[in-house]
Each structure stands twice: as C-alpha cells, then as structure tokens.
Design a protein around this motif. Structure first.
Motif, PDB file in Angstrom:
ATOM      1  N   THR A  87       5.324  12.855  -4.212  1.00  0.00           N
ATOM      2  CA  THR A  87       6.404  13.838  -4.135  1.00  0.00           C
ATOM      3  C   THR A  87       6.925  13.955  -2.703  1.00  0.00           C
ATOM      4  N   GLU A  88       6.110  13.616  -1.732  1.00  0.00           N
ATOM      5  CA  GLU A  88       6.504  13.721  -0.325  1.00  0.00           C
ATOM      6  C   GLU A  88       7.291  12.505   0.156  1.00  0.00           C
ATOM      7  N   LYS A  89       7.282  11.430  -0.622  1.00  0.00           N
ATOM      8  CA  LYS A  89       7.968  10.208  -0.204  1.00  0.00           C
ATOM      9  C   LYS A  89       9.345  10.153  -0.842  1.00  0.00           C
ATOM     10  N   SER A  90      10.289   9.599  -0.116  1.00  0.00           N
ATOM     11  CA  SER A  90      11.651   9.524  -0.636  1.00  0.00           C
ATOM     12  C   SER A  90      11.741   8.472  -1.738  1.00  0.00           C
ATOM     13  N   PRO A 103       0.824  -1.219   0.000  1.00  0.00           N
ATOM     14  CA  PRO A 103       0.000   0.000   0.000  1.00  0.00           C
ATOM     15  C   PRO A 103       0.855   1.265   0.000  1.00  0.00           C
ATOM     16  N   ASN A 104       0.205   2.414  -0.051  1.00  0.00           N
ATOM     17  CA  ASN A 104       0.821   3.752   0.012  1.00  0.00           C
ATOM     18  C   ASN A 104       1.589   4.124  -1.248  1.00  0.00           C
ATOM     19  N   ARG A 105       1.181   3.631  -2.382  1.00  0.00           N
ATOM     20  CA  ARG A 105       1.840   3.962  -3.635  1.00  0.00           C
ATOM     21  C   ARG A 105       0.900   4.746  -4.547  1.00  0.00           C
ATOM     22  N   GLY A 106      -0.240   5.178  -4.017  1.00  0.00           N
ATOM     23  CA  GLY A 106      -1.260   5.799  -4.855  1.00  0.00           C
ATOM     24  C   GLY A 106      -1.041   7.267  -5.150  1.00  0.00           C
ATOM     25  N   HIS A 107      -0.773   8.059  -4.125  1.00  0.00           N
ATOM     26  CA  HIS A 107      -0.648   9.501  -4.324  1.00  0.00           C
ATOM     27  C   HIS A 107       0.262  10.082  -3.253  1.00  0.00           C
ATOM     28  N   PHE A 108       0.479  11.378  -3.283  1.00  0.00           N
ATOM     29  CA  PHE A 108       1.454  12.090  -2.431  1.00  0.00           C
ATOM     30  C   PHE A 108       2.866  11.535  -2.659  1.00  0.00           C
TER      31      PHE A 108
END
Length: 64
Positions: free
Chosen positions: A34-37, A27-32
């Motif tokens: 630019t904020e993830k390294s 999970p957590n690959r959908g959006h935002f």
C-alpha cells in the motif's frame, strides 16, 4: 573427480532462458504494497535479467 553440484538456493531464485540470459524475480514485492506507488509495483512485476560477471557466476551455480 566428483560431479559438481548445483546450488539449491540459486535453482529456486534464477532461471536460464533459451537465449542463455539469467532471469530473476525483482525483490520488494512481498509486503507493504500500500505504501508503494502503482508505477513502482508495475515495474516490479517484470522480470529482471543479470548480465556480465554476475550472470556467469549464477549460470555456473544453477547448472552445476
């Protein structure tokens, strides 16, 4: 006794590999994004594998 039905939601989210492991997309690959390294996003590309009790439950749901 009627046949067991497979779980439609589980079928879409999990796959059973040839060796019998339960594979899923992290999970957590959908959006935002630019904020993830870059390291974090690279790790999210790889598939995750369930083990133990969770894998057994999902196998039963997918195979029906």
């Amino acid at each position: 006794m009627p046949k067991m039905k497979s779980h439609s939601g589980a079928k879409k989210r999990f796959k059973i590999s040839k060796s019998g492991n339960v594979k899923y997309a992290k999970p957590n690959r959908g959006h935002f994004l630019t904020e993830k390294s870059q390291d974090r996003k690279r790790g999210l590309r790889k598939a995750g594998f369930l083990k133990g009790k969770h894998a057994k439950t999902i196998k039963r749901m997918v195979q029906g």
